[in-house]
Design an enzyme around this catalytic site. Structure first.
Site, PDB file in Angstrom:
ATOM      1  N   LYS A 179       0.854  -1.194   0.000  1.00 31.71           N
ATOM      2  CA  LYS A 179       0.000   0.000   0.000  1.00 31.71           C
ATOM      3  C   LYS A 179       0.881   1.233   0.000  1.00 31.71           C
ATOM      4  CE  LYS A 179      -2.893   2.238   3.382  1.00 31.71           C
ATOM      5  NZ  LYS A 179      -3.808   1.992   4.488  1.00 31.71           N
TER       6      LYS A 179
HETATM    7  C1  R5P Z   1      -2.844   4.838   8.306  1.00 31.08           C
HETATM    8  O1  R5P Z   1      -2.046   4.753   9.139  1.00 31.08           O
HETATM    9  C2  R5P Z   1      -3.607   3.704   7.973  1.00 31.08           C
HETATM   10  O2  R5P Z   1      -2.796   2.646   7.568  1.00 31.08           O
HETATM   11  C3  R5P Z   1      -4.712   3.911   6.968  1.00 31.08           C
HETATM   12  O3  R5P Z   1      -5.242   2.651   6.755  1.00 31.08           O
HETATM   13  C4  R5P Z   1      -4.301   4.496   5.645  1.00 31.08           C
HETATM   14  O4  R5P Z   1      -3.658   5.698   5.772  1.00 31.08           O
HETATM   15  C5  R5P Z   1      -5.499   4.589   4.687  1.00 31.08           C
HETATM   16  O5  R5P Z   1      -6.434   5.417   5.147  1.00 31.08           O
HETATM   17  P1  R5P Z   1      -6.668   6.865   4.509  1.00 31.08           P
HETATM   18  O6  R5P Z   1      -7.359   6.610   3.199  1.00 31.08           O
HETATM   19  O7  R5P Z   1      -7.547   7.549   5.495  1.00 31.08           O
HETATM   20  O8  R5P Z   1      -5.338   7.505   4.320  1.00 31.08           O
END
Ligand code: R5P
Length: 258
Positions: A173
């Site tokens: 990711k």
């Molecule tokens: C952040 O620390 C987390 O891993 C979230 O899952 C990630 O950032 C994704 O969430 P967002 O779309 O709110 O950035």
């Protein structure tokens, strides 16, 4: 690839189009009661039918998610810091693989912080987690976290993503950036993009559209869904972009803004 690992991965990244809409609600592991997630059960339950998987911590899984709901779980298993610290990179593994198996998860997730002072610790934790996951057929999603001082550009993100993949992560990711094809084309495993801080719905849909058009397997999106004024419409619109090929404009006009 081991059957169990492959089977679990296919629950997250749908084999019919090799795409996925992951709903991320793990923010509390270092941010505490994040806006939109104060009452997790009530805000998230209506979104679950539209998510291909749910990324969260074990505390929220155990206490706020009905065990009868059929949704693949991606369990956040790293932590150890909070937003009160300047440096968020000092993470370790917080959940054992036996516990992940007991919770019947489809994957586990851990952050690495390339370029930070805890870079090595993160990569070694990732490697250990992957070794443990391989014993049980549990895939590891590596989150390439970006420190405040680091540029979110293709040069940096392709470095971070490739290191995660070389270490053995099954999914990586990262953040969307200009020249995102460079990040995708140099990574041998599926890449999903985070949504990042809440922006206008149109912009978040545009980000999802550009990411999948560049070759991403989909999104692992949180705040731009659960902080939206119409979260159900928003996740439906994201699905339409990721799985049905709608443009951001089409999805916004026909679904999100209905
Ligand atoms: C952040 O620390 C987390 O891993 C979230 O899952 C990630 O950032 C994704 O969430 P967002 O779309 O709110 O950035």
């Amino acid at each position: 690839m081991d059957y169990g690992l492959k089977n679990r991965l296919s629950r997250i990244i749908k084999p019919n189009d090799n795409r996925t809409v992951m709903l991320a609600i793990d923010h509390g592991y270092f941010m505490g009661p994040t806006s939109g997630l104060e009452d997790v059960k009530n805000s998230i339950t209506p979104l679950l039918p539209y998510a291909d998987s749910l990324m969260l911590t074990r505390g929220i899984l155990r206490n706020q998610i009905d065990a009868g709901i059929d949704i693949p779980i991606v369990l956040r298993v790293s932590g150890g810091t909070s937003i009160l610290k300047d440096d968020l990179s000092d993470e370790d593994i917080t959940v054992s693989m036996e516990e992940a198996v007991r919770l019947n998860v489809s994957a586990v997730a851990l952050s690495i912080f390339i370029g930070s002072k805890n870079e090595k610790q993160g990569i070694i934790n990732l490697a250990r987690l992957i070794d443990e996951g391989n014993k049980f057929g549990i895939p590891v999603l590596a989150v390439t976290a970006v420190g405040r001082e680091m540029a979110r550009d293709a040069r940096y993100l392709s470095l971070a993503v490739r290191i995660a993949a070389e270490t053995g992560a099954s999914i990586v990711k990262t953040y969307y950036c200009e020249d995102f094809e460079k990040v995708i084309n140099t990574c041998p495993v599926p890449v999903v993009v985070a949504g990042g801080k809440k922006t206008a719905e149109r912009d978040a849909l545009e980000l999802a559209y550009n990411a999948v058009r560049s070759g991403a397997a989909g999104v692992d999106m949180g705040r731009n869904i659960f902080q939206s004024e119409k979260p159900v419409n928003m996740i439906k619109a994201v699905r339409a972009v990721v799985h049905e090929g709608l443009t951001a404009e089409e999805a916004y006009n026909t679904i999100c803004n209905k």
